[in-house]
Design a protein around this motif. Structure first.
Motif, mmCIF file in Angstrom:
data_model
loop_
_atom_site.group_PDB
_atom_site.id
_atom_site.type_symbol
_atom_site.label_atom_id
_atom_site.label_comp_id
_atom_site.label_asym_id
_atom_site.label_seq_id
_atom_site.Cartn_x
_atom_site.Cartn_y
_atom_site.Cartn_z
ATOM 1 N N SER A 26 42.079 32.964 16.083
ATOM 2 C CA SER A 26 42.820 31.732 15.304
ATOM 3 C C SER A 26 41.730 31.011 14.749
ATOM 4 O O SER A 26 41.007 30.548 15.484
ATOM 5 C CB SER A 26 43.704 31.025 16.324
ATOM 6 O OG SER A 26 43.971 29.944 15.599
ATOM 7 N N LYS A 27 41.711 31.026 13.478
ATOM 8 C CA LYS A 27 40.690 30.313 12.589
ATOM 9 C C LYS A 27 40.777 28.721 13.208
ATOM 10 O O LYS A 27 39.809 27.942 13.267
ATOM 11 C CB LYS A 27 41.031 30.219 11.132
ATOM 12 C CG LYS A 27 40.031 29.542 10.288
ATOM 13 C CD LYS A 27 38.865 30.347 9.776
ATOM 14 C CE LYS A 27 38.052 29.513 8.961
ATOM 15 N NZ LYS A 27 36.904 29.108 9.278
ATOM 16 N N LYS A 28 42.076 28.287 13.342
ATOM 17 C CA LYS A 28 42.225 26.871 13.768
ATOM 18 C C LYS A 28 41.564 26.553 15.036
ATOM 19 O O LYS A 28 40.940 25.624 15.329
ATOM 20 C CB LYS A 28 43.670 26.494 13.825
ATOM 21 C CG LYS A 28 44.048 25.256 14.000
ATOM 22 C CD LYS A 28 45.709 24.969 13.992
ATOM 23 C CE LYS A 28 46.103 24.413 15.287
ATOM 24 N NZ LYS A 28 47.564 24.216 15.247
ATOM 25 N N LEU A 29 41.923 27.570 16.034
ATOM 26 C CA LEU A 29 41.208 27.358 17.387
ATOM 27 C C LEU A 29 39.767 27.583 17.569
ATOM 28 O O LEU A 29 38.975 26.790 18.121
ATOM 29 C CB LEU A 29 41.707 28.525 18.078
ATOM 30 C CG LEU A 29 43.224 27.928 18.822
ATOM 31 C CD1 LEU A 29 43.728 29.088 19.739
ATOM 32 C CD2 LEU A 29 43.382 26.766 19.329
ATOM 33 N N ILE A 30 39.259 28.343 16.322
ATOM 34 C CA ILE A 30 37.835 28.675 16.656
ATOM 35 C C ILE A 30 37.164 27.331 15.893
ATOM 36 O O ILE A 30 36.120 26.902 16.464
ATOM 37 C CB ILE A 30 37.637 29.877 15.684
ATOM 38 C CG1 ILE A 30 37.914 31.151 16.241
ATOM 39 C CG2 ILE A 30 36.029 29.933 15.133
ATOM 40 C CD1 ILE A 30 37.898 32.313 15.422
ATOM 41 N N ASP A 31 37.708 26.907 14.793
ATOM 42 C CA ASP A 31 37.302 25.556 14.296
ATOM 43 C C ASP A 31 37.342 24.358 15.215
ATOM 44 O O ASP A 31 36.347 23.541 15.491
ATOM 45 C CB ASP A 31 37.940 25.102 13.057
ATOM 46 C CG ASP A 31 37.653 25.975 11.892
ATOM 47 O OD1 ASP A 31 36.812 26.827 11.741
ATOM 48 O OD2 ASP A 31 38.495 25.765 10.870
ATOM 49 N N GLN A 32 38.152 24.330 16.027
ATOM 50 C CA GLN A 32 38.348 23.331 17.071
ATOM 51 C C GLN A 32 37.422 23.552 18.292
ATOM 52 O O GLN A 32 36.653 22.579 18.745
ATOM 53 C CB GLN A 32 39.620 23.370 17.745
ATOM 54 C CG GLN A 32 40.051 21.982 18.699
ATOM 55 C CD GLN A 32 41.418 22.183 19.147
ATOM 56 O OE1 GLN A 32 42.160 23.472 18.901
ATOM 57 N NE2 GLN A 32 41.701 21.286 19.903
ATOM 58 N N LEU A 33 37.039 24.710 18.566
ATOM 59 C CA LEU A 33 36.162 25.277 19.529
ATOM 60 C C LEU A 33 34.687 24.629 19.222
ATOM 61 O O LEU A 33 34.175 24.144 20.098
ATOM 62 C CB LEU A 33 36.116 26.793 19.674
ATOM 63 C CG LEU A 33 34.871 27.321 20.692
ATOM 64 C CD1 LEU A 33 35.168 26.638 22.040
ATOM 65 C CD2 LEU A 33 35.259 28.579 20.559
ATOM 66 N N PHE A 34 34.561 25.043 17.983
ATOM 67 C CA PHE A 34 32.894 24.566 17.594
ATOM 68 C C PHE A 34 32.632 23.131 17.314
ATOM 69 O O PHE A 34 31.745 22.451 17.225
ATOM 70 C CB PHE A 34 32.361 25.562 16.410
ATOM 71 C CG PHE A 34 32.209 27.005 16.762
ATOM 72 C CD1 PHE A 34 30.888 27.025 17.578
ATOM 73 C CD2 PHE A 34 33.013 28.133 16.581
ATOM 74 C CE1 PHE A 34 30.629 28.465 17.929
ATOM 75 C CE2 PHE A 34 32.733 29.055 16.930
ATOM 76 C CZ PHE A 34 31.499 29.526 17.654
ATOM 77 N N ARG A 35 33.980 22.303 17.034
ATOM 78 C CA ARG A 35 33.832 21.154 16.571
ATOM 79 C C ARG A 35 33.942 20.256 18.046
ATOM 80 O O ARG A 35 33.216 19.178 18.060
ATOM 81 C CB ARG A 35 35.145 20.608 15.767
ATOM 82 C CG ARG A 35 34.916 19.257 15.235
ATOM 83 C CD ARG A 35 36.477 18.977 14.212
ATOM 84 N NE ARG A 35 37.692 19.365 14.886
ATOM 85 C CZ ARG A 35 38.225 20.518 14.395
ATOM 86 N NH1 ARG A 35 37.860 21.008 13.614
ATOM 87 N NH2 ARG A 35 39.439 20.579 15.083
ATOM 88 N N GLU A 36 34.800 20.520 18.797
ATOM 89 C CA GLU A 36 34.860 19.813 19.892
ATOM 90 C C GLU A 36 34.244 20.312 21.502
ATOM 91 O O GLU A 36 34.222 19.787 22.525
ATOM 92 C CB GLU A 36 36.569 19.534 20.412
ATOM 93 C CG GLU A 36 37.112 18.861 19.318
ATOM 94 C CD GLU A 36 38.624 18.736 19.343
ATOM 95 O OE1 GLU A 36 39.094 19.183 20.548
ATOM 96 O OE2 GLU A 36 39.436 18.450 18.443
ATOM 97 N N GLY A 37 33.901 21.735 21.462
ATOM 98 C CA GLY A 37 33.780 22.326 22.679
ATOM 99 C C GLY A 37 32.188 22.055 22.990
ATOM 100 O O GLY A 37 31.336 21.232 22.474
#
Length: 136
Positions: A26-37
């Motif tokens: 999921s592109k949305k989850l990947i973006d969230q991972l690199f933004r908040e992880g």
């Protein structure tokens, strides 16, 4: 005769498959991972992990990536990705300990080394990275 043994339904060993549901797409989850992880290195691997409180089907989703900057040939990148996926598949039995509070873990495993390493080194570093995730 053959050396294969039959397992009954009660004796089924833990599944070591790396199924499609366990892959992070999921592109949305990947973006969230690199933004908040949060991230850490276990050279030559870098781990980025994020815990999401909502419950979804797989308790863990994993993304594997190898840089095109250091490995120009797709053959080399694909080999390293296969090694990382295989090492994860063999060590993923450690992950259920990660998921004690429920929810979903999303993890990115990035190969940041500049040289090709043998499978035993990749496996050892991935195992130590997963253990470090457990202690966080």
């Amino acid at each position: 005769m053959g050396t294969f043994t039959e397992h009954s339904a009660e004796e089924q060993p833990l599944s070591h498959r790396f199924q499609k549901e366990e892959r992070l797409r999921s592109k949305k989850l990947i973006d969230q991972l690199f933004r908040e992880g949060s991230s850490f290195n276990s050279y030559p691997l870098r781990f980025v992990a994020l815990h999401l409180p909502q419950e979804s089907q797989p308790p863990v989703q994993v993304l594997v990536s190898v840089s095109k900057r250091y490995f120009k040939k797709a053959v080399d990148r694909n080999r390293l990705k296969r090694q990382i996926r295989e090492a994860y598949r063999l060590n993923k039995h450690l992950i259920p300990q990660l998921n004690t509070q429920g929810g979903t873990w999303i993890i990115a495993i990035l190969y940041i080394g500049k040289e090709k390493n043998p499978f035993n080194i990749v496996s050892k570093k991935l195992n130590s990275g997963l253990e470090r995730l457990l202690t966080k």
